[in-house]
Design a protein around this motif. Structure first.
Motif, PDB file in Angstrom:
ATOM      1  N   UNK A 293       0.832  -1.202   0.000  1.00  0.00           N
ATOM      2  CA  UNK A 293       0.000   0.000   0.000  1.00  0.00           C
ATOM      3  C   UNK A 293       0.869   1.255   0.000  1.00  0.00           C
ATOM      4  N   UNK A 294       1.944   1.232   0.768  1.00  0.00           N
ATOM      5  CA  UNK A 294       2.838   2.389   0.808  1.00  0.00           C
ATOM      6  C   UNK A 294       3.485   2.665  -0.534  1.00  0.00           C
ATOM      7  N   UNK A 295       3.862   1.611  -1.261  1.00  0.00           N
ATOM      8  CA  UNK A 295       4.431   1.801  -2.594  1.00  0.00           C
ATOM      9  C   UNK A 295       3.419   2.441  -3.538  1.00  0.00           C
ATOM     10  N   UNK A 296       2.173   1.998  -3.463  1.00  0.00           N
ATOM     11  CA  UNK A 296       1.143   2.555  -4.347  1.00  0.00           C
ATOM     12  C   UNK A 296       0.868   4.022  -4.021  1.00  0.00           C
ATOM     13  N   UNK A 297       0.692   4.323  -2.736  1.00  0.00           N
ATOM     14  CA  UNK A 297       0.397   5.702  -2.334  1.00  0.00           C
ATOM     15  C   UNK A 297       1.604   6.605  -2.580  1.00  0.00           C
ATOM     16  N   UNK A 298       2.780   6.142  -2.195  1.00  0.00           N
ATOM     17  CA  UNK A 298       3.976   6.948  -2.396  1.00  0.00           C
ATOM     18  C   UNK A 298       4.283   7.174  -3.860  1.00  0.00           C
ATOM     19  N   UNK A 299       4.065   6.151  -4.699  1.00  0.00           N
ATOM     20  CA  UNK A 299       4.295   6.320  -6.129  1.00  0.00           C
ATOM     21  C   UNK A 299       3.352   7.333  -6.747  1.00  0.00           C
ATOM     22  N   UNK A 300       2.079   7.290  -6.349  1.00  0.00           N
ATOM     23  CA  UNK A 300       1.117   8.265  -6.871  1.00  0.00           C
ATOM     24  C   UNK A 300       1.463   9.678  -6.409  1.00  0.00           C
ATOM     25  N   UNK A 301       1.839   9.815  -5.138  1.00  0.00           N
ATOM     26  CA  UNK A 301       2.217  11.135  -4.628  1.00  0.00           C
ATOM     27  C   UNK A 301       3.461  11.665  -5.326  1.00  0.00           C
ATOM     28  N   UNK A 302       4.403  10.780  -5.618  1.00  0.00           N
ATOM     29  CA  UNK A 302       5.625  11.200  -6.308  1.00  0.00           C
ATOM     30  C   UNK A 302       5.313  11.666  -7.727  1.00  0.00           C
ATOM     31  N   UNK A 303       4.431  10.956  -8.417  1.00  0.00           N
ATOM     32  CA  UNK A 303       4.069  11.355  -9.781  1.00  0.00           C
ATOM     33  C   UNK A 303       3.445  12.746  -9.801  1.00  0.00           C
ATOM     34  N   UNK A 304       2.615  13.051  -8.818  1.00  0.00           N
ATOM     35  CA  UNK A 304       2.009  14.382  -8.751  1.00  0.00           C
ATOM     36  C   UNK A 304       3.030  15.439  -8.332  1.00  0.00           C
ATOM     37  N   UNK A 305       3.925  15.079  -7.420  1.00  0.00           N
ATOM     38  CA  UNK A 305       4.899  16.050  -6.922  1.00  0.00           C
ATOM     39  C   UNK A 305       5.899  16.462  -7.993  1.00  0.00           C
ATOM     40  N   UNK A 306       6.114  15.621  -8.989  1.00  0.00           N
ATOM     41  CA  UNK A 306       7.045  15.978 -10.062  1.00  0.00           C
ATOM     42  C   UNK A 306       6.553  17.167 -10.880  1.00  0.00           C
ATOM     43  N   UNK A 307       5.272  17.480 -10.777  1.00  0.00           N
ATOM     44  CA  UNK A 307       4.715  18.611 -11.514  1.00  0.00           C
ATOM     45  C   UNK A 307       4.955  19.939 -10.811  1.00  0.00           C
ATOM     46  N   UNK A 308       5.431  19.907  -9.584  1.00  0.00           N
ATOM     47  CA  UNK A 308       5.638  21.128  -8.812  1.00  0.00           C
ATOM     48  C   UNK A 308       6.926  21.828  -9.228  1.00  0.00           C
ATOM     49  N   UNK A 309       7.041  23.129  -8.946  1.00  0.00           N
ATOM     50  CA  UNK A 309       8.312  23.829  -9.189  1.00  0.00           C
ATOM     51  C   UNK A 309       9.417  23.301  -8.276  1.00  0.00           C
ATOM     52  N   UNK A 310      10.646  23.592  -8.648  1.00  0.00           N
ATOM     53  CA  UNK A 310      11.803  23.081  -7.910  1.00  0.00           C
ATOM     54  C   UNK A 310      11.758  23.374  -6.413  1.00  0.00           C
ATOM     55  N   UNK A 311      11.578  24.627  -5.983  1.00  0.00           N
ATOM     56  CA  UNK A 311      11.597  24.891  -4.532  1.00  0.00           C
ATOM     57  C   UNK A 311      10.513  24.127  -3.779  1.00  0.00           C
ATOM     58  N   UNK A 312       9.351  23.987  -4.388  1.00  0.00           N
ATOM     59  CA  UNK A 312       8.269  23.253  -3.737  1.00  0.00           C
ATOM     60  C   UNK A 312       8.603  21.767  -3.629  1.00  0.00           C
ATOM     61  N   UNK A 313       9.194  21.217  -4.674  1.00  0.00           N
ATOM     62  CA  UNK A 313       9.563  19.800  -4.637  1.00  0.00           C
ATOM     63  C   UNK A 313      10.590  19.527  -3.547  1.00  0.00           C
ATOM     64  N   UNK A 314      11.577  20.408  -3.437  1.00  0.00           N
ATOM     65  CA  UNK A 314      12.621  20.200  -2.434  1.00  0.00           C
ATOM     66  C   UNK A 314      12.049  20.342  -1.032  1.00  0.00           C
ATOM     67  N   UNK A 315      11.178  21.328  -0.839  1.00  0.00           N
ATOM     68  CA  UNK A 315      10.547  21.496   0.471  1.00  0.00           C
ATOM     69  C   UNK A 315       9.681  20.285   0.818  1.00  0.00           C
ATOM     70  N   UNK A 316       8.964  19.766  -0.169  1.00  0.00           N
ATOM     71  CA  UNK A 316       8.135  18.582   0.073  1.00  0.00           C
ATOM     72  C   UNK A 316       8.999  17.364   0.376  1.00  0.00           C
ATOM     73  N   UNK A 317      10.146  17.254  -0.288  1.00  0.00           N
ATOM     74  CA  UNK A 317      11.065  16.149  -0.001  1.00  0.00           C
ATOM     75  C   UNK A 317      11.549  16.212   1.442  1.00  0.00           C
ATOM     76  N   UNK A 318      11.903  17.405   1.907  1.00  0.00           N
ATOM     77  CA  UNK A 318      12.354  17.556   3.292  1.00  0.00           C
ATOM     78  C   UNK A 318      11.234  17.225   4.275  1.00  0.00           C
ATOM     79  N   UNK A 319      10.021  17.673   3.966  1.00  0.00           N
ATOM     80  CA  UNK A 319       8.883  17.391   4.842  1.00  0.00           C
ATOM     81  C   UNK A 319       8.593  15.894   4.907  1.00  0.00           C
ATOM     82  N   UNK A 320       8.601  15.227   3.751  1.00  0.00           N
ATOM     83  CA  UNK A 320       8.364  13.783   3.730  1.00  0.00           C
ATOM     84  C   UNK A 320       9.477  13.032   4.445  1.00  0.00           C
ATOM     85  N   UNK A 321      10.700  13.530   4.324  1.00  0.00           N
ATOM     86  CA  UNK A 321      11.831  12.885   4.989  1.00  0.00           C
ATOM     87  C   UNK A 321      11.691  12.970   6.505  1.00  0.00           C
ATOM     88  N   UNK A 322      11.315  14.142   7.013  1.00  0.00           N
ATOM     89  CA  UNK A 322      11.137  14.303   8.456  1.00  0.00           C
ATOM     90  C   UNK A 322       9.953  13.490   8.963  1.00  0.00           C
TER      91      UNK A 322
END
Length: 379
Positions: A293-322
């Motif tokens: 389930x985590x692979x499916x949800x995380x994969x879908x979220x990643x596909x959508x996040x790739x559409x964001x601008x660079x600063x937003x993607x990096x901030x989201x990566x840090x948030x998901x990491x924490x």
């Protein structure tokens, strides 16, 4: 009308002499191509791994009253195997290779190889002497000789293929983002792949500090809660590592297929490691309902996040990491990890387990400053 001055003899001879100078520099051992910062970062990272593996588990320090270099006067060890000798040689071969590549720009090919050999032997001497104070370790002059031989072989390998490898690396540099720290990010990504070799960690889960700090799980194990937490951990870390890898790609590289292949490669590494280090029938034990389930949800979220601008993607990566690191430290004990660890914690695999565990524990807290540095440069 302005008269044209004839070219001087020096100007006409320069193109003919330039290749000769280039050939002379190659004969003198100077590298023809620059290799970038990647070998330097890899050399530091690998040296740190060697230090940790050589001194693990860092407990029971005591003083026997002997000179730390007394082992140099010892004879041939009573107990040794060909496997031990091969491991000690192979462990230092990458170190000699990477150090020689890292130093070739400043010292030339031969100078870099010589210094790589000396540094490898010196590091081994230092670690063997420190092992005098560790009860789980036995310093050995044979280990020192094998380590030095491994560093020498690595340095010689750099002499043979280093220049060719540097040219190929320069040709592939356009795949990375135009950042001075992209090579460091590649090293961090490689260390993350190393963490997937341990059957202890949950799928893609990193940042667990409880064992290092001797803390007990905050949440008792229950099937329903473990399913949800495991799914959330996998999804958060998949999103984080996918966006982290995205920051390393060049502007002209299509990210979706690259990231898909990277995640697929990580799953293959996880499966092969489980098949080798644990019973073969447990090779896919990581593919639990929660992880799926985590692979499916995380994969879908990643596909959508790739559409964001660079600063937003990096901030989201840090948030998901924490968020992923927090969930890992709140999760109940993994019921599979204890059984899997019992099947392979022996011999050299004990050191390997400690190595992958410390890398998995610290990785998010090293990657987070890197993301912060990246977003500041792109802001």
């Amino acid at each position: 009308m302005k008269a044209l001055r004839p070219r001087s003899a020096a100007s006409t001879e320069r193109p003919r002499n330039a290749p000769a100078a280039g050939r002379a520099s190659r004969r003198n051992g100077a590298p023809a191509e620059t290799s970038g910062a990647l070998p330097r970062h890899l050399a530091f990272a690998y040296a740190a791994l060697v230090v940790y593996a050589s001194l693990h588990p860092f407990t029971g320090w005591r003083d026997l009253g002997l000179s730390p270099f007394a082992f140099l006067e010892g004879g041939w060890p009573r107990y040794w195997t060909g496997f031990d000798l091969a491991i000690n040689v192979l462990a230092y071969l990458p170190l000699g290779f990477l150090v020689a590549l890292a130093l070739r720009r400043r010292l030339g090919n031969f100078g870099g190889a010589l210094v790589a050999l000396l540094l490898g032997a010196l590091l081994s001497l230092l670690l063997e002497s420190v092992q005098n104070w560790l009860p789980a370790r036995v310093p050995s002059n044979l280990d020192l000789a094998c380590n030095a031989a491994g560093a020498c072989l690595g340095a010689l390998l750099a002499l043979l293929v280093g220049e060719r490898l540097a040219r190929r690396a320069a040709a592939w540099r356009h795949l990375l983002a135009a950042s001075t720290h992209a090579e460091l990010g590649v090293v961090l990504l490689g260390i993350w792949l190393l963490t997937q070799l341990s059957p202890e960690t949950q799928l893609f889960g990193t940042g667990d500090l409880r064992q290092l700090l001797e803390l007990t799980p905050a949440v008792p194990y229950a099937a329903d809660s473990f399913f949800l937490i495991e799914a959330a951990i996998t999804a958060c870390h998949l999103l984080a590592i996918g966006l982290f890898a995205r920051t390393l790609l060049g502007a002209r590289i299509a990210p979706a297929p690259v990231l898909f292949n990277f995640v697929l490669g990580a799953l293959i590494v996880r499966t092969l490691a489980a098949a080798v280090l644990a019973p073969p029938q447990d090779a896919l034990a990581w593919l639990t309902p929660g992880a799926g389930l985590g692979l499916a949800v995380g994969g879908a979220a990643l596909a959508l996040a790739l559409l964001l601008p660079d600063p937003w993607r990096i901030a989201l990566a840090a948030l998901a990491l924490m968020a992923g690191a927090a969930l890992v430290n709140l999760a109940p004990a993994n019921p599979y990890s204890a059984a899997a660890l019992a099947t392979w914690r022996q011999g050299h695999f004990f050191n390997f387990n400690g190595l992958t565990r410390i890398a998995a524990s610290l990785w998010p807290y090293i990657a987070l400053p890197y993301l912060t540095m990246t977003v500041r440069r792109r802001a």
